[in-house]
Design a protein around this motif. Structure first.
Motif, PDB file in Angstrom:
ATOM      1  N   HIS A   1       0.787  -1.233   0.000  1.00 22.57           N
ATOM      2  CA  HIS A   1       0.000   0.000   0.000  1.00 22.57           C
ATOM      3  C   HIS A   1       0.821   1.286   0.000  1.00 22.57           C
ATOM      4  N   ALA A   2       2.108   1.204   0.234  1.00 23.29           N
ATOM      5  CA  ALA A   2       2.954   2.407   0.213  1.00 23.29           C
ATOM      6  C   ALA A   2       3.721   2.477  -1.100  1.00 23.29           C
ATOM      7  N   HIS A   3       4.062   3.691  -1.508  1.00 20.39           N
ATOM      8  CA  HIS A   3       4.831   3.904  -2.737  1.00 20.39           C
ATOM      9  C   HIS A   3       6.286   4.170  -2.374  1.00 20.39           C
TER      10      HIS A   3
ATOM     11  N   THR B   1      -4.481  13.885   1.756  1.00 17.69           N
ATOM     12  CA  THR B   1      -3.346  13.853   2.674  1.00 17.69           C
ATOM     13  C   THR B   1      -2.304  12.876   2.167  1.00 17.69           C
ATOM     14  N   VAL B   2      -1.059  13.312   2.117  1.00 16.22           N
ATOM     15  CA  VAL B   2       0.039  12.424   1.778  1.00 16.22           C
ATOM     16  C   VAL B   2       0.941  12.297   3.004  1.00 16.22           C
ATOM     17  N   ALA B   3       1.239  11.073   3.376  1.00 11.57           N
ATOM     18  CA  ALA B   3       2.111  10.799   4.518  1.00 11.57           C
ATOM     19  C   ALA B   3       3.451  10.297   3.999  1.00 11.57           C
ATOM     20  N   VAL B   4       4.510  10.993   4.350  1.00  8.44           N
ATOM     21  CA  VAL B   4       5.866  10.600   3.985  1.00  8.44           C
ATOM     22  C   VAL B   4       6.479   9.899   5.185  1.00  8.44           C
ATOM     23  N   VAL B   5       6.818   8.636   5.026  1.00  9.37           N
ATOM     24  CA  VAL B   5       7.387   7.857   6.123  1.00  9.37           C
ATOM     25  C   VAL B   5       8.911   7.939   6.041  1.00  9.37           C
TER      26      VAL B   5
ATOM     27  N   VAL C   1       0.545   7.147   0.741  1.00  7.63           N
ATOM     28  CA  VAL C   1       1.684   6.908   1.636  1.00  7.63           C
ATOM     29  C   VAL C   1       2.935   6.726   0.794  1.00  7.63           C
ATOM     30  N   VAL C   2       3.953   7.526   1.077  1.00  7.12           N
ATOM     31  CA  VAL C   2       5.245   7.413   0.388  1.00  7.12           C
ATOM     32  C   VAL C   2       6.275   6.934   1.393  1.00  7.12           C
TER      33      VAL C   2
END
Length: 355
Positions: free
Chosen positions: A115-117, A137-141, A220-221
């Motif tokens: 699910h994350a890019h 919303t974009v979440a950068v992990v 999600v990145v």
């Protein structure tokens, strides 16, 4: 130079630098599927949808005795000194340069790979943002350099989106006090929500589950960490527990001295400096050095000292953090326009340094 067959695997910064220099005097075969350089240090710009010049590999190799085979190495026959390719061919070598670099490490977080890019798919991230029916919303992990650059660039390029940066520890916590404070000041100014001490425990279609609670996200990145490509370990090269090849002070594999390993794929320890971190700052000098070794221009051990760390913080700001030779922080920094111009100059020099 004798006409030994040199095969270089990988067209990243280390592999290209080694190939162009070795190709001045010898016969070199470069194996890489890309027609243009990856330019990983500019992936945050590509992710934001900004135009990024990525020179053709042929342009970088122009005038050198290097043949570019657009294929991917699938297996190493170390005993037979052959590289097997995904097009069915096998390349024999006298000397192998293994420079396949690293890839996103998911660390077995449930749902992350599905699910994350990963940041390597920067163009895909840009397309998702461009074609979204509405801002979200974009979440950068990841609170390291890649995550910080990515969060800042996305927030500036897509102000209608909510950007969050999620880190297991501190965001930019390794910088000096001045450097750390500037990073957080810029992120606040761009509207980036910072979530620290929030290790991600799961990813799903609606966002993240973290040690500090739930974070909803439309995209999600993953920029949390990298790991070496597995081919070296699978082939039987001596590797560390995390999969980086063990090399001597001339960057030769300690188990197979006809194989040199450079860049993110190698664990390189330099006296007085320590074990080098992954990244362009260490990969490019290794490739440049190995090119000299392969052309007989040096027999000295590899030497390296750090000078600076730099960050892009959007199009109008940047950070240049001065550091000691062992990668520890000095107090001094350049910020704002001066930091941005310094980072831009370093980016330009990287492509020129490949030749």
């Amino acid at each position: 130079m004798t006409e030994k067959q040199i095969v270089v695997l990988g067209a990243g910064y280390a592999g290209l630098a080694a190939a162009t220099r070795a190709g001045k005097r010898g016969r070199v075969t470069l194996v890489a599927p890309e027609s243009r350089i990856l330019h990983r240090i500019r992936q945050h710009e590509t992710s934001a949808g900004l135009p990024v010049r990525r020179p053709a590999v042929a342009e970088v190799l122009r005038g050198r005795g290097v043949r570019h085979v657009r294929a991917r190495a699938t297996e190493l026959d170390l005993a037979g000194r052959k590289v097997l390719l995904d097009n069915g061919d096998a390349l024999a070598y006298d000397t192998l340069v293994y420079a396949l670099g690293s890839r996103t490490a998911w660390h077995d977080v449930p749902g992350a790979a599905e699910h994350a890019h990963p940041v390597e798919r920067a163009a895909e991230i840009a397309e998702r943002l461009r074609t979204a029916q509405r801002p979200g919303t974009v979440a950068v992990v990841g609170g390291g350099a890649t995550g910080i650059e990515l969060a800042a660039e996305l927030a500036e390029a897509h102000p209608r989106w909510t950007v969050r940066i999620v880190a297991a520890g501190q965001v930019g916590g390794w910088f000096s006090a001045r450097g750390h404070d500037h990073v957080h000041k810029v992120l606040r100014g761009l509207g980036v929500a910072v979530h620290e001490h929030a290790a991600v425990t799961a990813v799903d279609t609606g966002g993240l589950t973290t040690a500090a609670g739930r974070i909803d996200a439309d995209l999600v990145v993953w920029a949390a960490s990298m790991e070496p490509q597995p081919l070296a370990a699978e082939a039987g090269l001596a590797v560390t527990p995390d999969g980086r090849a063990v090399v001597d002070d001339h960057l030769r594999s300690v188990s197979h001295p006809e194989v040199y390993v450079i860049g993110d794929a190698a664990e390189v320890t330099v006296p007085g400096t320590g074990t080098l971190r992954m990244g362009c700052a260490t990969a490019l000098p290794q490739g440049q050095y190995l090119g000299k070794v392969l052309t007989g221009r040096t027999d000295e051990p590899f030497a390296f000292r750090y000078v600076v760390q730099c960050l892009s913080l959007g199009r109008r700001d940047g950070l240049l953090q001065f550091i000691h030779g062992d990668d520890s922080m000095r107090p001094a920094v350049l910020t704002g326009r001066a930091g941005r111009l310094a980072k831009a100059a370093i980016l330009r020099s990287v492509v020129m340094s490949l030749r």
